[in-house]
Design a protein around this motif. Structure first.
Motif, PDB file in Angstrom:
ATOM      1  N   GLY A  64      -0.482  -8.877   9.357  1.00  0.00           N
ATOM      2  CA  GLY A  64       0.563  -7.993   9.874  1.00  0.00           C
ATOM      3  C   GLY A  64       1.038  -7.071   8.758  1.00  0.00           C
ATOM      4  O   GLY A  64       0.264  -6.358   8.137  1.00  0.00           O
ATOM      5  N   ARG A  65       2.341  -7.118   8.515  1.00  0.00           N
ATOM      6  CA  ARG A  65       2.922  -6.293   7.452  1.00  0.00           C
ATOM      7  C   ARG A  65       2.898  -6.986   6.097  1.00  0.00           C
ATOM      8  O   ARG A  65       3.291  -6.390   5.092  1.00  0.00           O
ATOM      9  CB  ARG A  65       4.369  -5.939   7.807  1.00  0.00           C
ATOM     10  CG  ARG A  65       4.495  -5.055   9.050  1.00  0.00           C
ATOM     11  CD  ARG A  65       5.953  -4.689   9.281  1.00  0.00           C
ATOM     12  NE  ARG A  65       6.107  -3.813  10.444  1.00  0.00           N
ATOM     13  CZ  ARG A  65       7.285  -3.338  10.847  1.00  0.00           C
ATOM     14  NH1 ARG A  65       8.389  -3.672  10.194  1.00  0.00           N
ATOM     15  NH2 ARG A  65       7.352  -2.538  11.898  1.00  0.00           N
ATOM     16  N   PHE A 125       0.833  -1.200   0.000  1.00  0.00           N
ATOM     17  CA  PHE A 125       0.000   0.000   0.000  1.00  0.00           C
ATOM     18  C   PHE A 125       0.871   1.255   0.000  1.00  0.00           C
ATOM     19  O   PHE A 125       0.578   2.230  -0.696  1.00  0.00           O
ATOM     20  CB  PHE A 125      -0.914   0.002   1.220  1.00  0.00           C
ATOM     21  CG  PHE A 125      -2.165  -0.802   1.057  1.00  0.00           C
ATOM     22  CD1 PHE A 125      -3.413  -0.257   1.350  1.00  0.00           C
ATOM     23  CD2 PHE A 125      -2.142  -2.115   0.593  1.00  0.00           C
ATOM     24  CE1 PHE A 125      -4.580  -0.991   1.198  1.00  0.00           C
ATOM     25  CE2 PHE A 125      -3.289  -2.858   0.438  1.00  0.00           C
ATOM     26  CZ  PHE A 125      -4.524  -2.295   0.740  1.00  0.00           C
ATOM     27  N   SER A 126       1.946   1.236   0.801  1.00  0.00           N
ATOM     28  CA  SER A 126       2.785   2.429   0.921  1.00  0.00           C
ATOM     29  C   SER A 126       3.540   2.716  -0.371  1.00  0.00           C
ATOM     30  O   SER A 126       3.647   3.880  -0.789  1.00  0.00           O
ATOM     31  CB  SER A 126       3.765   2.268   2.089  1.00  0.00           C
ATOM     32  OG  SER A 126       4.588   1.125   1.903  1.00  0.00           O
TER      33      SER A 126
END
Length: 310
Positions: free
Chosen positions: A55-56, A21-22
């Motif tokens: 999580g990530r 997403f980032s």
């Protein structure tokens, strides 16, 4: 016509391609919360989750993977159609290709592609295995498997393996084997006096290449043969260049390269691997100018270099 929220599609494509997403937010110059909002809006519209979040870690669901292929292809078609109308058409092609074929045959010929087809902008995606035929991976492919009926295939090369050594190593063999005639043929027993450099990736097993070479003579590779093992043909060929033994290689590895004269093809038989190298492209994209220009150029180069007959 009922369409999904169109602003969400480029966002979904970026997140799926970058798996983040980032990173998608950075590429699109929007906030990460805006990316999350667009993905949530699209998932709500479709009624299916497109990503699994742990999580990530982020990965596509099976529905998301299928949707990505359709969205990526559609966005690319829109980009090409718009470029044509604007008079700015450039054929930007991602080619998924075996690393050995790319390094030893294709890359040295790219200056000719740039002069012959300046409108084709080629991006190479190298792979050590047979490429997955998907828009997610590339626009076109060099492959040895005709697995998908949705693709067209153009034959470039039928592979055969033959033994080579360095020039210095050949002079040593001539002395030790007392070869006085220029047309003397080497036997399998002659080669067994020297280290055999084997490539695992050709037959996906240890010594598979040399086993096939001996089998073509009706023989078995002796258990006492001195073998050195390499994962890739590029590595075995480099070992041969540095006088470490006899390597099995193919035509495209030595085709029109400046360093081809570093090697001597030994006067022995060659063995067909059964692999056929094809240029592959999606049937739905067969009318694209860039793909057809690149296809014709590839075939011309394959003929000129002797990989394929005229």
């Amino acid at each position: 016509m009922k369409l999904p929220p169109l602003k969400s599609l480029p966002v979904f494509e970026a997140v799926a391609r970058l798996n983040s997403f980032s990173l998608a937010a950075e590429e699109l110059s929007i906030t990460q919360s805006a990316v999350s909002h667009q993905i949530k809006q699209l998932e709500t519209y479709l009624g299916e989750p497109l990503f699994l979040r742990s999580g990530r870690h982020l990965r596509l669901t099976e529905e998301g993977r299928q949707y990505q292929e359709a969205v990526t292809s559609s966005l690319m078609q829109l980009e090409k159609a718009s470029s044509r109308l604007l008079g700015q058409e450039k054929a930007r092609l991602r080619l998924s290709v075996y690393s050995s074929f790319a390094v030893r045959w294709l890359v040295p010929r790219l200056p000719d592609l740039q002069s012959s087809c300046p409108q084709v902008e080629l991006s190479l995606e190298m792979t050590g295995e047979n490429p997955v035929l998907s828009d997610r991976v590339g626009d076109c492919f060099i492959t040895i498997q005709k697995t998908s009926p949705a693709f067209d295939y153009e034959l470039l090369y039928e592979e055969q393996l033959f033994p080579v050594v360095s020039q210095d190593y050949w002079h040593r063999m001539q002395r030790e084997l007392q070869l006085t005639s220029s047309d003397a043929r080497l036997t399998a027993d002659d080669l067994l006096r020297y280290p055999l450099l084997s490539t695992h990736s050709i037959y996906q097993r240890a010594a598979g290449d040399w086993q096939a070479w001996f089998a073509a003579l009706g023989k078995e590779l002796p258990a006492q043969a001195h073998l050195q093992h390499f994962s890739h043909m590029l590595l075995a060929l480099e070992a041969a260049r540095f006088h470490q033994g006899v390597a099995l290689t193919n035509d495209y590895m030595l085709s029109n390269r400046k360093d081809a004269d570093d090697f001597v093809r030994l006067p022995c038989h060659a063995v067909a691997t059964g692999d056929h190298f094809y240029f592959a492209w999606k049937q739905a994209r067969r009318q694209e100018t860039g793909i057809q220009l690149f296809r014709r150029w590839l075939v011309e180069q394959a003929i000129q270099s002797g990989l394929r007959s005229g």
